[in-house]
Design a protein around this motif. Sequence first.
Motif, PDB file in Angstrom:
ATOM      1  N   LYS A  25       0.851  -1.151  -0.006  1.00  0.00           N
ATOM      2  CA  LYS A  25      -0.052   0.080   0.175  1.00  0.00           C
ATOM      3  C   LYS A  25       0.661   1.143  -0.010  1.00  0.00           C
ATOM      4  O   LYS A  25       1.166   1.746   1.090  1.00  0.00           O
ATOM      5  N   PRO A  26       1.304   1.644  -1.159  1.00  0.00           N
ATOM      6  CA  PRO A  26       2.094   2.908  -1.351  1.00  0.00           C
ATOM      7  C   PRO A  26       1.564   4.023  -0.936  1.00  0.00           C
ATOM      8  O   PRO A  26       0.263   4.256  -0.616  1.00  0.00           O
ATOM      9  N   LYS A  27       2.133   5.136  -0.596  1.00  0.00           N
ATOM     10  CA  LYS A  27       1.925   6.342  -0.044  1.00  0.00           C
ATOM     11  C   LYS A  27       0.914   7.105  -0.820  1.00  0.00           C
ATOM     12  O   LYS A  27      -0.366   7.604  -0.020  1.00  0.00           O
ATOM     13  N   GLN A  28       0.317   6.920  -2.174  1.00  0.00           N
ATOM     14  CA  GLN A  28      -0.675   7.567  -2.779  1.00  0.00           C
ATOM     15  C   GLN A  28      -2.076   6.688  -2.427  1.00  0.00           C
ATOM     16  O   GLN A  28      -3.065   7.450  -2.990  1.00  0.00           O
ATOM     17  N   TYR A  29      -2.144   5.818  -1.605  1.00  0.00           N
ATOM     18  CA  TYR A  29      -3.172   4.950  -1.403  1.00  0.00           C
ATOM     19  C   TYR A  29      -3.526   5.230   0.110  1.00  0.00           C
ATOM     20  O   TYR A  29      -4.577   4.450   0.403  1.00  0.00           O
ATOM     21  N   LEU A  30      -2.632   5.813   0.804  1.00  0.00           N
ATOM     22  CA  LEU A  30      -3.118   5.928   2.286  1.00  0.00           C
ATOM     23  C   LEU A  30      -4.056   7.088   2.441  1.00  0.00           C
ATOM     24  O   LEU A  30      -4.100   8.121   2.092  1.00  0.00           O
ATOM     25  N   PRO A  31      -5.163   6.718   3.224  1.00  0.00           N
ATOM     26  CA  PRO A  31      -6.161   7.712   3.289  1.00  0.00           C
ATOM     27  C   PRO A  31      -6.248   8.578   4.610  1.00  0.00           C
ATOM     28  O   PRO A  31      -6.886   8.562   5.406  1.00  0.00           O
ATOM     29  N   ILE A  32      -5.012   9.263   4.330  1.00  0.00           N
ATOM     30  CA  ILE A  32      -4.547  10.292   5.641  1.00  0.00           C
ATOM     31  C   ILE A  32      -4.747  11.816   5.316  1.00  0.00           C
ATOM     32  O   ILE A  32      -4.088  12.449   6.054  1.00  0.00           O
ATOM     33  N   ASN A  34      -7.336  14.160   5.083  1.00  0.00           N
ATOM     34  CA  ASN A  34      -8.757  14.461   5.355  1.00  0.00           C
ATOM     35  C   ASN A  34      -9.623  13.070   5.034  1.00  0.00           C
ATOM     36  O   ASN A  34     -10.716  12.986   4.338  1.00  0.00           O
ATOM     37  N   ASN A  35      -8.874  11.950   5.309  1.00  0.00           N
ATOM     38  CA  ASN A  35      -9.630  10.542   5.184  1.00  0.00           C
ATOM     39  C   ASN A  35      -9.776  10.317   3.695  1.00  0.00           C
ATOM     40  O   ASN A  35     -10.630   9.482   3.307  1.00  0.00           O
ATOM     41  N   LYS A  36      -9.125  10.863   2.860  1.00  0.00           N
ATOM     42  CA  LYS A  36      -8.905  10.624   1.292  1.00  0.00           C
ATOM     43  C   LYS A  36      -7.394  10.508   1.025  1.00  0.00           C
ATOM     44  O   LYS A  36      -6.527  10.747   1.588  1.00  0.00           O
ATOM     45  N   SER A  37      -7.325   9.620  -0.193  1.00  0.00           N
ATOM     46  CA  SER A  37      -5.975   9.352  -0.362  1.00  0.00           C
ATOM     47  C   SER A  37      -5.468  10.219  -1.515  1.00  0.00           C
ATOM     48  O   SER A  37      -6.347  10.998  -2.264  1.00  0.00           O
TER      49      SER A  37
END
Length: 329
Positions: A25-32, A34-37
């Motif tokens: 799960k690379p950084k672009q898919y982390l929902p951090i 505002n709860n979005k990736s």
Amino acid sequence: MERTINVILSGGVGSRLWPLSRKSKPKQYLPIFNNKSLFALTIERNQKVCQHVMLVGSVQNIDLAKDDLAPVSHDIIVEAVPRNTAAAIAFAAFAANPDDILIVTPSDHLIEGEEQYLQAVKRGIEFAKEGYLVTFGINPTRPETGYGYIESEGNDVLSFREKPNVETAKDFLKSGNFLWNSGIFCFKASTYLHELERFDPKVYNAAKTAFDAAEDGVLDVELSRKIPSKSVDYAIMERSDSIKVVPSFFQWSDMGSFDSLYDYLVAKGHPRDEHGNMVIGETKHTVFLGVRNCVVVNTDDALLIMDKAFAQDVKHIYEQLEKENSGLV
């Protein structure tokens, strides 16, 4: 009829954000955010000017992207092995119509200031329709050593500069005619392919062979390995005489390291103590004693404790774990 296509490149891991960012799960898919990736925000942002999305990325990244892509018109090109951005963009250009305008964006950049962003992109599209390769330069706010720079005069590019040391970055900032190189581009598909064939025919021919042999958008492994691995900057942008830069004033970060993430979280009100120390990740009661400007990154299976000044060096930890075939990557 020509289309405006958002070409999203998603092949990286984000090693400098380990242990948050992993191959799974690379950084672009982390929902951090505002709860979005970052990936979801990239699609959302560019839907204002694009009719279609074309994702070029690794097999793992494609699987992670499918839910966010489902609501929009899209195509997917699956890279068998990573061959850098010159080839990745070529695959998208081969898949597009010659007059289609490609807005090429990484999937892992944080951009705020939508009005300024759209204004810059629309200006870039105008240049692209005239046959230029367009890059977007960000107005620098600090002597940043983690970014490349563009020396410019108006919309004309004078030179591209590698990541500088601190003193050189300060000189760039004082001169007033250097911009951060955002890694965002805009051009006609045919313009890109013409310039790639002109300046790097080996990349062009090998990428064309691999693309033509692809099955259902999935590229062949052996043919892909024959493609020289070059960035679009090295292959074309630093060599072409058909370049324009759009000076841009939206807030931009490549979110490439914890110092960038730290600044973002501070702006969003994430807690830190009076000495600038911050915890990112899983919540545990954490006390800092006798240290300043430290970041603790806490996940289920790994703990990173770091002086924020060493944020760029996290990639070396990742690289060592990768050599060891560690399950932590």
